[in-house]
Design a protein around this motif. Structure first.
Motif, short mmCIF file in Angstrom:
data_model
loop_
_atom_site.label_atom_id
_atom_site.label_comp_id
_atom_site.label_asym_id
_atom_site.label_seq_id
_atom_site.Cartn_x
_atom_site.Cartn_y
_atom_site.Cartn_z
N ALA A 73 0.83 -1.21 0.00
CA ALA A 73 0.00 0.00 0.00
C ALA A 73 0.86 1.25 0.00
O ALA A 73 0.55 2.24 -0.66
CB ALA A 73 -0.94 -0.01 1.21
N LEU A 74 1.97 1.22 0.76
CA LEU A 74 2.87 2.37 0.78
C LEU A 74 3.50 2.60 -0.59
O LEU A 74 3.61 3.75 -1.06
CB LEU A 74 3.97 2.15 1.83
N GLU A 75 3.92 1.52 -1.23
CA GLU A 75 4.52 1.65 -2.56
C GLU A 75 3.53 2.23 -3.57
O GLU A 75 3.88 3.05 -4.41
CB GLU A 75 5.04 0.29 -3.02
N GLU A 76 2.28 1.76 -3.46
CA GLU A 76 1.28 2.24 -4.40
C GLU A 76 1.01 3.73 -4.21
O GLU A 76 0.75 4.45 -5.19
CB GLU A 76 -0.02 1.44 -4.21
N ARG A 77 1.10 4.19 -3.00
CA ARG A 77 0.81 5.60 -2.72
C ARG A 77 2.06 6.46 -2.75
O ARG A 77 1.99 7.66 -2.51
CB ARG A 77 0.14 5.72 -1.35
N ASN A 78 3.23 5.85 -3.05
CA ASN A 78 4.51 6.58 -3.07
C ASN A 78 4.77 7.19 -1.69
O ASN A 78 5.08 8.39 -1.57
CB ASN A 78 4.51 7.65 -4.15
N ALA A 79 4.64 6.33 -0.66
CA ALA A 79 4.76 6.80 0.72
C ALA A 79 5.76 5.91 1.49
O ALA A 79 6.18 4.85 1.01
CB ALA A 79 3.38 6.80 1.39
#
Length: 458
Positions: A73-79
């Motif tokens: 989820a972090l990777e998808e949101r660039n977070a």
């Protein structure tokens, strides 16, 4: 009064329209907002995303960790994510850059939460099961606006704003509606005035209002006014003619009635048998004249009022006119007169009332014979011109004075050269009316000392 009623109705229609539009727009906005908010396809906000990461955070051997789904989820949101202890020290991370701080003071946390750093990273802080974590999202389009408010103040402000907007909208609607309705009702009020003028027999044409949206209506009203004006003039002429007819008939009836009365009184006195016979004959002649006068009067009235039903039959005009000429020559009174007949064709059929047409043509022929000397030459001819039957009756008699020509077809009119001629005075008028009742026309030409020509076109 009618003008203001029309204006009020237009205003009410416009106000209802505005109110319905506002209401429908509000309902559509609410429905659209509810639908948009309930949709799962819309991405969650940054704050919601930070909070949803708590489902992926657990403790392993007393240390906080994030699951593989959370990292995805972090990777998808660039977070990226950092775990903090109570002192602000970083005790774990996921995808955090090497430049990320390893310790945060309370002031730094507040600053990081409120502002975006030079790398366009927005920071969000959350807590889950006594585990505090910090999420950094790198997105240049992401902005944070911090608003502090009092709920009761917002409600009061919204209510006041809504009330002000409604009042202003209604005032605008009233002003625009009044102006708009005035433009619409002014010509309608003018139409009502024009109709009232027509009702009061005022047929004046008002061309200055014959433009704009109601141009065609005003033009039609002008046409109606012109038509009614012509009908009114015709009615006045007919009324005047009717009064003249009654006056003339009354005048013409007085003379024979006076004669009848005088001779009737003489018959009551001691007179000879021959005188009795003479007076009786005079009374009979006067009675016949009165009957003919009344018959002619009735006939001309019915013809003028178009109440005379024509018994139309297909008739050969050539043979019809030829037989009329023969009948005149067979009359002992005119048997020695010089009358000729000529026709350029043998047959020309027209639909006519033979009885009335015979009377009309005989009136023209008898006038030519009676009003001239016995030596007069009368020529009657029939020809076809452009599909019309043209009957020409001309003589070489004494003619008609130019001043008398316009009045020849007037009822009871007698020319200056007819003082001693008997008759009811309706013959020419009846003849003209019969021709016109058949859809034809009569043309009279004459010159003193040369003769008279009557041209009848059927």
């Amino acid at each position: 009064m009618m003008r203001w009623k029309l204006t009020g109705r237009f205003l009410m229609a416009i106000l209802c329209t505005v109110f319905c539009v506002i209401l429908v727009n509000a309902i559509i906005a609410l429905v659209f907002y509810a639908y948009y908010s309930s949709g799962e396809e819309h991405p969650a906000s940054a704050t919601d995303f930070t909070r949803t990461l708590a489902r992926y955070i657990t403790e392993v051997d007393g240390e906080p960790v994030i699951s593989d789904k959370g990292i995805a989820a972090l990777e998808e949101r660039n977070a990226w994510l950092q775990f903090l202890d109570d002192n602000g020290n970083v005790i774990g991370n996921a995808l955090a850059p090497a430049t990320a701080p390893v310790h945060y003071t309370p002031v730094e946390l507040v600053h990081a939460y409120k502002y975006r750093d030079e790398n366009q990273v927005s920071t969000f802080v959350a807590e889950h099961n006594d585990i505090m974590y910090l999420v950094g999202i790198q997105d240049r389009n992401l902005s944070k606006i911090v608003i502090t408010s009092n709920t009761s103040s917002i409600t009061q402000f919204t209510a006041q704003l809504a009330l002000i907007m409604i009042i202003v909208d209604l005032l605008i609607a009233i002003i625009i509606g009044f102006i708009f309705s005035s433009f619409l009702t002014k010509p309608i009020y003018r139409m009502i005035e024009r109709i009232r003028m027509l009702k009061n027999r005022n047929f004046a044409v008002d061309s200055k209002h014959s433009r704009g949206l109601y141009r065609s209506i005003f033009h039609n009203l002008d046409d109606v006014a012109e038509s009614l004006k012509l009908q009114e003039e015709e009615r006045r002429k007919l009324e005047q003619m009717r009064n003249e007819w009654v006056s003339n008939v009354s005048h013409d009836m007085k003379t024979p009635l006076a004669a009848i009365q005088g001779y009737a009184e003489l018959l009551q006195s001691n007179i000879s048998a021959s005188e009795q016979t003479e007076y009786a004959e005079i009374i009979e002649k006067k009675s016949v004249y009165m009957r003919e006068l009344l018959d002619d009067f009735t006939l001309t009235m019915r013809l003028r009022q178009q109440e005379m039903p024509l018994q139309l039959v297909d008739t050969n005009i050539v043979s019809f006119v030829r037989e009329l000429v023969i009948d005149v020559l067979n009359d002992a009174t005119f048997g020695e007169r010089n009358i000729t007949f000529n026709a350029s064709i043998d047959k020309l059929t027209k639909c006519i009332d033979t009885h009335l047409m015979k009377r009309a043509l005989l009136n023209f022929i008898y006038n030519a014979l009676v009003h001239n000397e016995e030596e007069v030459i009368l020529k009657v001819s029939v020809e076809e011109v452009g599909g019309a039957a043209v009957i020409h009756i001309r003589d070489n008699g004494k003619g008609i004075a130019k001043a008398d020509l316009p009045q020849v077809f007037e009822r009871y009119y007698r020319g200056t050269n007819t003082e001693n001629i008997k008759g009811t005075g309706l013959g020419m008028a009846i003849a003209r009316d019969v021709i016109q009742a058949h859809g034809g026309e009569v043309e009279l030409m004459s010159e003193l000392g040369i003769g008279t020509s009557v041209i009848i076109r059927l």
